[in-house]
Design an enzyme around this catalytic site. Structure first.
Site, PDB file in Angstrom:
ATOM      1  N   LYS A 124       1.918   8.085   1.299  1.00 15.38           N
ATOM      2  CA  LYS A 124       1.177   7.087   2.085  1.00 15.38           C
ATOM      3  C   LYS A 124      -0.226   7.606   2.313  1.00 15.38           C
ATOM      4  CE  LYS A 124       2.313   3.127   4.051  1.00 15.38           C
ATOM      5  NZ  LYS A 124       3.424   2.266   3.609  1.00 15.38           N
TER       6      LYS A 124
HETATM    7  N1  GLU Z   1       2.805  -0.717   1.351  1.00 18.40           N
HETATM    8  C1  GLU Z   1       4.021  -1.256   0.816  1.00 18.40           C
HETATM    9  C2  GLU Z   1       5.232  -0.615   1.469  1.00 18.40           C
HETATM   10  O1  GLU Z   1       5.156  -0.105   2.565  1.00 18.40           O
HETATM   11  C3  GLU Z   1       4.055  -1.202  -0.712  1.00 18.40           C
HETATM   12  C4  GLU Z   1       3.975   0.148  -1.309  1.00 18.40           C
HETATM   13  C5  GLU Z   1       3.832   0.115  -2.811  1.00 18.40           C
HETATM   14  O2  GLU Z   1       3.931  -0.946  -3.410  1.00 18.40           O
HETATM   15  O3  GLU Z   1       3.617   1.195  -3.380  1.00 18.40           O
HETATM   16  O4  GLU Z   1       6.319  -0.664   0.964  1.00 18.40           O
END
Ligand code: GLU
Length: 435
Positions: A124
């Site tokens: 993240k």
């Molecule tokens: N931000 C989204 C999540 O929390 C998508 C993450 C992604 O597609 O890599 O799942």
């Protein structure tokens, strides 16, 4: 299942220093992780390995603001784990974001990818900024400088960012372009959630909401409730909440409440979702002033009598203070972490089924995986193919976890952690530790 009584003296339950705050995202995640570790009888070394991120990078992002002055922002990227494959996870822009929050969200991505059998690890990223206070040029500068500082961290085979809170297709396009300029070639597989013309996948934008609906229908089926007879309250009318509302409405569900930052809108006869979508589209995305329902607060929405409650806005919405007031039969976590660890037991005791975030909102990362596969093949799928494969993967994941839940006599959330942690630990044992 309750914890074995001696688990309190196991290595997982030594409280380090101050009392743990089960309401913080990191501790909520760790609380559930510790439980799964105990069920799996995970060896202490493995527990330590999986509790610490592989890499945590913080950078300063200086940019020249429109007024000619330099301002420095703080950016993070945390790779929690890359045992199953390249790390994967969104980037959020948030004025009060902390490294602690990013670490928790990165770990959640590891478990989320494992739950849906997507061959990615978890990561993240975040920039501490308020995008509403930045001009488009400043936003682009912040994004590009962050990307260039993270050149050694991200990459199509290393770590692949995606949109998250306050980031969108345009931000992904800037990241892809900056990375490609440094790499001296177009590298569209470095991010997902791109505009379709730049190699984004059809169906990616709706994927999270579509996945929420697939697991909601599976849960209704298990509970013997007909989709076209059920009542639903949805908190949040952003990308996830609005797509979920539309698709459930199309299934004949009665959506009795929706909400956004302007407040909640309640109509026990059912809200006309097509009208609500049109209204928001004509009012800059906001529901403020929507007259198809009576105005209520976001907090009151959570406590409505309904079959399904879908918190699809922010984290920590259902906590120990309001958990006792929840009347829904099923909670489907569209957002990341909307129910705190301390609320879990209160809801379990009330017999409320929770479809946990790491399953419920995994549709987004699943189609991100499809996007990455398409980019690497240099080939594009039809929207129908994307949706069919997404539905299949989400349905399979739901039933897989349901089997684990039955096998151990635990909740679906606990089953999700047990399955995901078990899978990552097993892979790590096979790969071994390189020294
Ligand atoms: N931000 C989204 C999540 O929390 C998508 C993450 C992604 O597609 O890599 O799942």
């Amino acid at each position: 299942m309750t914890l074995p009584s001696d688990s309190l003296s196991s290595p997982y339950y030594k409280e380090p220093g101050p009392k743990l705050d089960k309401e913080s995202p990191f501790e909520s995640m760790m609380e559930r992780f510790r439980f799964a570790a105990t069920v799996l009888e995970l060896e202490e070394g493995m527990f330590q390995y999986l509790s610490n991120p592989v890499k945590s990078v913080t950078v300063s992002i200086p940019i020249i603001m429109d007024n000619g002055k330099i301002r420095v922002f703080e950016g993070h990227r945390v790779i929690h784990d890359n045992v199953l494959g390249p790390a994967k996870g969104g980037i959020r822009y948030k004025p009060d974001v902390t490294l602690d929050e990013v670490k928790a969200l990165a770990a959640w991505m590891t478990w989320k990818c494992a739950v849906v059998n997507v061959p990615f690890g978890g990561a993240k990223g975040a920039i501490r900024c308020n995008p509403k206070e930045l001009s488009l040029r400043e936003l682009e500068q912040v994004t590009r400088r962050y990307t260039s500082e993270m050149m050694d961290v991200i990459g199509p085979d290393r770590d692949i960012p995606a949109p998250d809170m306050n980031t969108n297709e345009q931000v992904m396009a800037w990241i892809m372009d900056t990375y490609s300029m440094h790499a001296r070639k177009t590298e569209n597989a470095v991010v997902t959630g791109k505009p379709v013309v730049l190699g984004g996948s059809k169906g990616r934008k709706e994927a999270t909401g579509r996945g929420v609906v697939t697991v909601t229908l599976a849960a209704l089926n298990k509970s013997g409730i007909m989709a076209n007879k059920c009542t639903v309250a949805i908190q949040g009318f952003g990308n996830v909440g609005s797509v979920t509302a539309r698709l459930l409405y199309e299934q004949g569900a009665r959506i009795i409440a929706i909400s956004d930052i302007s407040g909640g809108y309640h109509n026990s006869n059912g809200i006309d979702i097509v009208r609500a979508l049109d209204y928001a589209a004509g009012h800059g995305g906001s529901l403020e002033g929507f007259d198809g329902a009576e105005a209520i607060s976001n907090e009151a929405l959570l406590e409505l009598e309904c079959d399904v409650l879908i918190p699809a806005a922010l984290q920590d919405q259902i906590n120990k203070r309001n958990a006792g007031q929840i009347k829904a039969k099923i909670i489907v976590e569209g957002a990341n972490g909307p129910v705190t660890a301390s609320a879990d037991s209160i809801l379990d005791e009330a017999g409320i089924m929770i479809i946990p975030d790491i399953l419920a909102n995994a549709g987004g990362v699943t189609v991100s995986y499809f996007e990455w596969v398409q980019n690497r093949h240099g080939y594009f799928w039809t929207e129908d193919r994307v949706n069919r494969r997404l539905n299949r993967m989400m349905r399979e994941a739901f039933h897989r976890l349901f089997d684990v839940k039955e096998q151990y006599g635990i909740t679906l959330r606990q089953a999700a952690y047990v399955y995901a942690i078990g899978k990552v630990a097993e892979t790590l044992r096979l790969r071994g530790i390189y020294a």
